[in-house]
Write a protein that holds these residues in place. Structure first.
Motif, short mmCIF file in Angstrom:
data_model
loop_
_atom_site.label_atom_id
_atom_site.label_comp_id
_atom_site.label_asym_id
_atom_site.label_seq_id
_atom_site.Cartn_x
_atom_site.Cartn_y
_atom_site.Cartn_z
N GLU A 86 0.83 -1.21 0.00
CA GLU A 86 0.00 0.00 0.00
C GLU A 86 0.86 1.26 0.00
N SER A 87 2.07 1.15 0.52
CA SER A 87 3.00 2.27 0.59
C SER A 87 4.21 1.99 -0.29
N PHE A 88 4.50 2.90 -1.23
CA PHE A 88 5.67 2.76 -2.09
C PHE A 88 6.94 2.69 -1.23
N ALA A 89 7.03 3.60 -0.24
CA ALA A 89 8.21 3.65 0.61
C ALA A 89 8.37 2.36 1.41
N GLN A 90 7.26 1.86 1.98
CA GLN A 90 7.34 0.65 2.79
C GLN A 90 7.74 -0.55 1.93
N GLY A 91 7.27 -0.57 0.69
CA GLY A 91 7.68 -1.64 -0.21
C GLY A 91 9.19 -1.65 -0.42
N LEU A 92 9.78 -0.47 -0.57
CA LEU A 92 11.23 -0.37 -0.74
C LEU A 92 11.96 -0.79 0.53
N ILE A 93 11.43 -0.38 1.67
CA ILE A 93 12.07 -0.74 2.94
C ILE A 93 12.03 -2.25 3.15
N SER A 121 6.58 12.87 -1.88
CA SER A 121 5.93 12.13 -0.80
C SER A 121 6.67 10.83 -0.45
N VAL A 122 7.15 10.11 -1.48
CA VAL A 122 7.85 8.85 -1.21
C VAL A 122 9.16 9.12 -0.47
N THR A 123 9.92 10.10 -0.95
CA THR A 123 11.19 10.42 -0.30
C THR A 123 10.96 10.91 1.12
N SER A 124 9.92 11.72 1.31
CA SER A 124 9.61 12.22 2.64
C SER A 124 9.34 11.07 3.61
N GLU A 125 8.58 10.08 3.15
CA GLU A 125 8.29 8.93 4.01
C GLU A 125 9.56 8.13 4.29
N LEU A 126 10.38 7.94 3.27
CA LEU A 126 11.62 7.20 3.46
C LEU A 126 12.54 7.92 4.46
N LEU A 127 12.55 9.24 4.41
CA LEU A 127 13.40 10.01 5.30
C LEU A 127 12.95 9.93 6.75
N HIS A 128 11.77 9.41 6.99
CA HIS A 128 11.29 9.27 8.35
C HIS A 128 11.42 7.84 8.89
N VAL A 129 11.50 6.86 7.99
CA VAL A 129 11.41 5.49 8.49
C VAL A 129 12.48 4.55 7.96
N ALA A 130 13.27 4.93 6.98
CA ALA A 130 14.25 4.00 6.41
C ALA A 130 15.32 3.62 7.45
N HIS A 131 15.75 2.37 7.38
CA HIS A 131 16.75 1.86 8.32
C HIS A 131 18.12 1.72 7.69
N VAL A 132 18.25 2.06 6.42
CA VAL A 132 19.53 2.04 5.72
C VAL A 132 19.76 3.42 5.13
N ARG A 264 16.97 4.61 12.33
CA ARG A 264 15.91 5.13 11.46
C ARG A 264 16.31 6.53 11.02
N LEU A 265 15.88 6.89 9.82
CA LEU A 265 16.19 8.22 9.30
C LEU A 265 15.22 9.25 9.84
N PHE A 266 15.69 10.48 9.91
CA PHE A 266 14.82 11.63 10.15
C PHE A 266 15.61 12.85 9.71
N ILE A 283 23.64 11.68 0.61
CA ILE A 283 23.38 10.39 1.25
C ILE A 283 23.11 10.66 2.73
N VAL A 284 21.91 10.28 3.19
CA VAL A 284 21.52 10.47 4.59
C VAL A 284 21.71 9.15 5.33
N VAL A 285 22.48 9.19 6.41
CA VAL A 285 22.82 7.99 7.17
C VAL A 285 22.02 7.94 8.47
N PRO A 286 21.31 6.85 8.73
CA PRO A 286 20.52 6.76 9.97
C PRO A 286 21.40 6.76 11.21
N ARG A 287 20.85 7.24 12.31
CA ARG A 287 21.52 7.16 13.61
C ARG A 287 21.72 5.69 13.98
N GLY A 288 22.94 5.36 14.41
CA GLY A 288 23.19 4.02 14.91
C GLY A 288 23.26 2.95 13.85
N VAL A 289 23.36 3.36 12.55
CA VAL A 289 23.35 2.36 11.50
C VAL A 289 24.53 1.40 11.60
#
Length: 293
Positions: A86-93, A121-132, A264-266, A283-289
């Motif tokens: 249902e979410s493009f970003a979640q599918g990528l994650i 919108s997709v990038t915005s969602e990824l920037l909030h929840v991506a783990h890589v 997670r990214l933010f 390139i945005v790197v998550p905290r604690g990656v």
């Protein structure tokens, strides 16, 4: 290294593939070119009853994916994937987790300025929840003649977890034999226009703090590491970024905001300001990656 590329049949999707190709050559990476389709869609009233709308959608997406794969240079290994979420970003994650990917790559929104970043919108969602780490391509990257990265710039901060960013930047620069530049940005937008004693003292404190940040970042790297260190200042973060010399093939690495959850990214306010004027990929790197605990 494995890169997940979020593709949509737009110029933004082409920009993402172009950046992914540059990264793939630089780091000897393989690509997963991914289109994410919604799990369920209603049947349009004009479609024949016997034709399932999902079948039409999959057929169209399959054609788009073939077009995307045709954009990948012959010297790069890539696979095309149709995903359902249902979410493009979640599918990528999810596919990044499944494939144990090292990075997700996406293009800028289509309403941005040529050569600059714009968050859709997709990038915005990824920037909030991506783990890589998330690699962002400026608009128009598809027209670039760059084949490989020429250097990595790392924006150094003074917040806890900053060493994760510098460690990641060092690892990438070492792997690809790229020069590494550490940058500390100083904003003087809160200072009065006149160079009175108080203003000079505040500026000197800011510069000293920036120098200290660079020193700590340098000391966190392995011994005998050759890096360039520079303090960039300006009337605001945007001016500080613009004062730096940028070349085709450069990339800027920044850390996720302290407000983000670990791994997670933010995107923080400073990184968002940088993004508005940055003429190269980020390139945005998550905290604690890189944490092992």
């Amino acid at each position: 290294m494995r890169l997940i590329v979020g593709y949509q049949a737009t110029p933004s999707g082409e920009d993402g593939i172009a950046l992914a190709a540059i990264l793939a050559r630089t780091f000897n990476a393989t690509l997963d070119i991914c289109i994410v389709l919604p799990c369920e869609r209603p049947v349009p009233s004009k479609a024949p009853v016997e034709v399932a709308y999902d079948d039409i959608l999959v057929q169209q997406a399959t054609e788009w994916l073939a077009e995307a794969m045709a954009l990948v240079p012959d010297d790069i290994e890539a696979e095309g994937r149709l995903l359902f979420d249902e979410s493009f970003a979640q599918g990528l994650i999810d596919i990044a987790t499944e494939r144990d990917a090292d990075m997700i790559v996406v293009g800028a929104a289509s309403d941005g300025l040529l050569g600059r970043h714009a968050i859709g919108s997709v990038t915005s969602e990824l920037l909030h929840v991506a783990h890589v780490p998330l690699a962002l391509a400026p608009r128009g990257t598809r027209h670039s003649q760059v084949e490989r990265l020429r250097g990595i710039t790392c924006a150094v901060g003074n917040r806890p977890g900053a060493e994760v960013l510098t460690d990641t930047a060092f690892e990438l620069s070492t792997e690809a034999l790229l020069p590494l530049r550490l940058v500390s940005l100083v904003s003087i937008d809160s200072r009065a226009a006149g160079e009175d004693t108080r203003t000079r003292a505040a500026r000197e404190r800011d510069m000293a703090k920036a120098d200290d940040n660079l020193r700590k970042a340098f000391e966190s790297l392995p011994s005998r590491t050759e890096v360039e260190s520079i303090v960039a200042e300006g009337n605001g973060i945007e001016k500080a970024v613009s004062s730096l010399e940028w070349h085709d093939g450069d990339v800027l690495m920044v850390g996720s905001s302290r407000l983000g959850q670990p791994r997670r990214l933010f995107l923080g306010s400073t990184a968002a300001k940088i993004l508005r004027v940055l003429p190269v990929p980020m390139i945005v790197v998550p905290r604690g990656v890189g944490d092992r605990s």
